[in-house]
Design a protein around this motif. Structure first.
Motif, PDB file in Angstrom:
ATOM      1  N   ILE A 153      -4.869  -4.554   7.645  1.00  8.06           N
ATOM      2  CA  ILE A 153      -4.206  -3.247   7.745  1.00  8.06           C
ATOM      3  C   ILE A 153      -4.526  -2.694   9.127  1.00  8.06           C
ATOM      4  O   ILE A 153      -5.691  -2.607   9.531  1.00  8.06           O
ATOM      5  N   THR A 154      -3.477  -2.335   9.876  1.00  9.67           N
ATOM      6  CA  THR A 154      -3.692  -1.876  11.252  1.00  9.67           C
ATOM      7  C   THR A 154      -3.747  -0.350  11.303  1.00  9.67           C
ATOM      8  O   THR A 154      -3.310   0.347  10.377  1.00  9.67           O
ATOM      9  N   ALA A 155      -4.283   0.162  12.424  1.00  7.50           N
ATOM     10  CA  ALA A 155      -4.350   1.616  12.632  1.00  7.50           C
ATOM     11  C   ALA A 155      -2.961   2.221  12.670  1.00  7.50           C
ATOM     12  O   ALA A 155      -2.747   3.357  12.206  1.00  7.50           O
ATOM     13  N   GLU A 156      -1.992   1.474  13.195  1.00  9.36           N
ATOM     14  CA  GLU A 156      -0.617   1.973  13.257  1.00  9.36           C
ATOM     15  C   GLU A 156      -0.053   2.172  11.850  1.00  9.36           C
ATOM     16  O   GLU A 156       0.727   3.099  11.601  1.00  9.36           O
ATOM     17  N   GLU A 157      -0.422   1.292  10.918  1.00  9.44           N
ATOM     18  CA  GLU A 157       0.087   1.421   9.548  1.00  9.44           C
ATOM     19  C   GLU A 157      -0.552   2.602   8.820  1.00  9.44           C
ATOM     20  O   GLU A 157       0.062   3.220   7.952  1.00  9.44           O
ATOM     21  N   ILE A 158      -1.777   2.952   9.221  1.00  8.37           N
ATOM     22  CA  ILE A 158      -2.487   4.075   8.598  1.00  8.37           C
ATOM     23  C   ILE A 158      -2.030   5.423   9.170  1.00  8.37           C
ATOM     24  O   ILE A 158      -2.061   6.461   8.487  1.00  8.37           O
ATOM     25  N   ALA A 159      -1.562   5.410  10.385  1.00  7.05           N
ATOM     26  CA  ALA A 159      -1.278   6.651  11.128  1.00  7.05           C
ATOM     27  C   ALA A 159      -0.383   7.639  10.373  1.00  7.05           C
ATOM     28  O   ALA A 159      -0.615   8.857  10.440  1.00  7.05           O
ATOM     29  N   PRO A 160       0.657   7.215   9.635  1.00  7.01           N
ATOM     30  CA  PRO A 160       1.540   8.208   8.989  1.00  7.01           C
ATOM     31  C   PRO A 160       0.901   8.949   7.813  1.00  7.01           C
ATOM     32  O   PRO A 160       1.465   9.938   7.334  1.00  7.01           O
ATOM     33  N   PHE A 161      -0.240   8.472   7.328  1.00  9.40           N
ATOM     34  CA  PHE A 161      -0.777   9.033   6.081  1.00  9.40           C
ATOM     35  C   PHE A 161      -1.663  10.256   6.357  1.00  9.40           C
ATOM     36  O   PHE A 161      -2.312  10.389   7.403  1.00  9.40           O
ATOM     37  N   LYS A 162      -1.663  11.136   5.416  1.00 16.39           N
ATOM     38  CA  LYS A 162      -2.450  12.372   5.489  1.00 16.39           C
ATOM     39  C   LYS A 162      -3.946  12.034   5.444  1.00 16.39           C
ATOM     40  O   LYS A 162      -4.372  11.166   4.685  1.00 16.39           O
ATOM     41  N   ILE A 163      -4.687  12.698   6.288  1.00 16.67           N
ATOM     42  CA  ILE A 163      -6.133  12.495   6.356  1.00 16.67           C
ATOM     43  C   ILE A 163      -6.815  13.832   6.062  1.00 16.67           C
ATOM     44  O   ILE A 163      -6.497  14.846   6.691  1.00 16.67           O
ATOM     45  N   PRO A 164      -7.754  13.891   5.133  1.00 21.01           N
ATOM     46  CA  PRO A 164      -8.156  12.805   4.230  1.00 21.01           C
ATOM     47  C   PRO A 164      -7.168  12.656   3.078  1.00 21.01           C
ATOM     48  O   PRO A 164      -6.523  13.601   2.683  1.00 21.01           O
ATOM     49  N   ALA A 202       0.848  -1.192   0.000  1.00 20.58           N
ATOM     50  CA  ALA A 202       0.000   0.000   0.000  1.00 20.58           C
ATOM     51  C   ALA A 202       0.883   1.241   0.000  1.00 20.58           C
ATOM     52  O   ALA A 202       1.965   1.259   0.597  1.00 20.58           O
ATOM     53  N   LYS A 203       0.413   2.289  -0.682  1.00 25.13           N
ATOM     54  CA  LYS A 203       1.187   3.526  -0.724  1.00 25.13           C
ATOM     55  C   LYS A 203       0.222   4.712  -0.752  1.00 25.13           C
ATOM     56  O   LYS A 203      -0.942   4.580  -1.143  1.00 25.13           O
ATOM     57  N   GLY A 204       0.738   5.838  -0.313  1.00 27.25           N
ATOM     58  CA  GLY A 204      -0.079   7.046  -0.283  1.00 27.25           C
ATOM     59  C   GLY A 204       0.754   8.239   0.142  1.00 27.25           C
ATOM     60  O   GLY A 204       1.995   8.171   0.192  1.00 27.25           O
ATOM     61  N   VAL A 205       0.076   9.345   0.478  1.00 27.66           N
ATOM     62  CA  VAL A 205       0.732  10.598   0.853  1.00 27.66           C
ATOM     63  C   VAL A 205       0.713  10.717   2.365  1.00 27.66           C
ATOM     64  O   VAL A 205      -0.335  10.587   3.004  1.00 27.66           O
ATOM     65  N   SER A 206       1.879  10.973   2.934  1.00 20.45           N
ATOM     66  CA  SER A 206       1.949  11.131   4.381  1.00 20.45           C
ATOM     67  C   SER A 206       2.085  12.604   4.724  1.00 20.45           C
ATOM     68  O   SER A 206       2.314  13.447   3.844  1.00 20.45           O
ATOM     69  N   GLY A 207       1.970  12.898   6.007  1.00 17.77           N
ATOM     70  CA  GLY A 207       2.110  14.278   6.439  1.00 17.77           C
ATOM     71  C   GLY A 207       3.551  14.725   6.469  1.00 17.77           C
ATOM     72  O   GLY A 207       3.846  15.912   6.579  1.00 17.77           O
TER      73      GLY A 207
END
Length: 492
Positions: free
Chosen positions: A449-460, A416-421
């Motif tokens: 996919i855990t919450a810890e793995e999602i945490a670095p990504f920019k929301i939304p 998985a990949k995306g934009v982080s803060g």
């Protein structure tokens, strides 16, 4: 004086060298090798044990007499105590008569008492085998002068890649005779081909043929060649060499016209063709072109793929089918997707080994990768997920192991990949390399996919799940493309 008959017989004598071992069906008992008696500087020794009450002196000597049957052939006298190293009598070759004999001795000790020994039977053979008046080997008429030994003759299944020569009968043949035959480039060459030893059936029946193998003939080259033989009996008496026969040899295989094969499911012409995986979904058929250079009885095998790599296949040797078609199964297809590889066939010469074959011209197959839109990709049950209400046990990511050409030994890679803060792009692994096995084909596999793995990504933002496959044991992976991506929205 005591008589000889009143005393027990002494132990039998022996010979040095000892006789040859007796052989099954051999008529000669304790046969002495020619080398045991023929050297005038090293005559045969007849040996014996020292008798009792031995006291030789100048006044009262002791003696031993050696007999072959009733004929005295040797004698020795002692006038002093007998040394253990002197318990033998040398016998000159001219005293050793042809035939089977009872070897024994008579001892006369200092008191003039005589005592005989038990007998030891020996056989002496001084006669060499006598070859026939016309001793020339008899070859088949197809190769005898003025004809020649050709590659076609050797390739004929009836001849089994060899030439057999008949051995003329000869006088004095016995079990154990050794035939040695020769093949040379001049009438003075003595290059050995092979040897054989006669057995009882050879003596009572027909002499065995002498074999000149195709391998030997080809190795020693074309041109004029000379064949002859010689016989040596078990004692070591050697016959005269037979008459030489001159033969013309043209056994080198002529260059073969073996055109490149055809893959019936491929497109294109010439030495390079293209193969669409869709057309090979049931395997492929390799066609051997018609050629006059594959002879009846010769076997063929097909090579498919990159040697030593996944998807490499070599068929078994088999005679060329009437339709000239060789199937290659589906099991050897997916590993070759995305690669260029050779396809060829080999022709095995009659009598050749498993690894001996003549290569055809090579066809290069360029096999495309399967279209991405025909493959599955990992996904989630919902296209979005709330970070504030993220599933405590993690978000399920699933993939059904079911796709075009799925076979054990293939691999799946998911990330998985995306934009982080913090940085422009961040990513994490979901599955670094799951291997497909016979047990999991068709299963739906679930990852978290855990919450810890999602945490670095920019929301939304949007998280992209990428799925790629390897069909060649992870040597290569499919390129990332839009067809195998799943987009997951990350919401507050």
């Amino acid at each position: 004086m005591l008589s000889t008959n009143a005393l027990a017989l002494l132990p039998p004598p022996s010979t040095d060298p000892a006789p040859l071992p007796d052989i099954a069906d051999g008529e000669e008992i304790n046969l002495l090798a020619r080398a045991a008696w023929s050297d005038p500087f090293n005559p045969l020794k007849v040996k014996f044990e020292l008798w009792e009450n031995s006291q030789p002196s100048e006044q009262d000597p002791e003696q031993i007499q050696i007999f072959l049957g009733t004929v005295e052939v040797g004698k020795k006298v002692w006038t002093a105590p007998i040394n253990a190293n002197d318990l033998f009598v040398p016998i000159p070759a001219d005293r050793l008569l042809e035939g089977e004999h009872e070897l024994h001795y008579l001892v006369t000790i200092w008191s003039q008492t005589t005592q005989g020994s038990k007998v030891f039977t020996i056989t002496i053979d001084k006669n060499s085998p006598l070859l026939a008046t016309d001793s020339t080997l008899i070859f088949p008429p197809e190769v005898s002068p003025p004809n020649s030994i050709t590659a076609a003759y050797l390739a004929d299944p009836a001849n089994n890649d060899q030439v057999l020569a008949t051995l003329p009968d000869y006088s004095g043949k016995k079990v154990g005779d050794m035939i040695t035959w020769y093949w040379g480039s001049s009438d003075t060459d003595i290059e050995v081909v092979d040897t054989l030893t006669l057995e009882i059936d050879d003596i009572t029946g027909v002499l065995p043929p002498l074999t000149f193998t195709g391998d030997m003939i080809r190795t020693r080259g074309d041109g004029k060649r000379y064949a002859h033989y010689q016989v040596e009996d078990r004692a070591g008496n050697v016959s005269l060499a037979s008459e030489r026969i001159e033969l013309q040899v043209q056994a080198a295989a002529a260059p073969r016209n073996l055109p490149r094969p055809k893959v019936m499911e491929a497109s294109g012409a010439g030495s390079t063709v293209n193969l669409d995986p869709i057309n090979a979904r049931q395997g492929v058929t390799v066609e051997i072109p018609k050629t006059n250079d594959i002879y009846p009885g010769e076997k063929v095998r097909v090579f498919w793929g990159r040697e030593g790599k996944p998807g490499y296949y070599v068929s078994d040797w088999s005679e060329l089918p009437t339709d000239r078609l060789f199937p290659v199964s589906t099991a050897y297809m997916p590993q070759n997707m995305g690669h260029s590889f050779p396809v060829k066939y080999q022709v095995q010469l009659i009598g050749g080994g498993d690894e001996q074959g003549i290569d055809s011209e090579t066809l290069t197959v360029q096999m495309n990768m399967v279209q991405s839109n025909g493959l599955p990709y990992a996904s989630c049950a919902s296209p979005s997920v709330s970070v504030s209400n993220f599933p405590p046990a993690g978000l399920d990511v699933t993939l059904e192991l079911k796709w075009f050409w799925i076979l054990p030994g293939q691999y799946v890679h998911i990330w998985a990949k995306g934009v982080s803060g913090i940085q422009l792009v961040a990513e994490f692994q979901i599955e670094p390399g799951l291997m497909v096995t016979e047990d999991n084909v068709g299963d739906t596999i679930t990852w978290k996919i855990t919450a810890e793995e999602i945490a670095p990504f920019k929301i939304p933002s949007e998280l992209t799940l990428v799925t790629v496959f390897s069909f060649d044991d992870k040597e290569t992976w499919m390129d990332e493309d839009e067809y195998r991506k799943y987009f997951l929205k990350l919401e507050k």
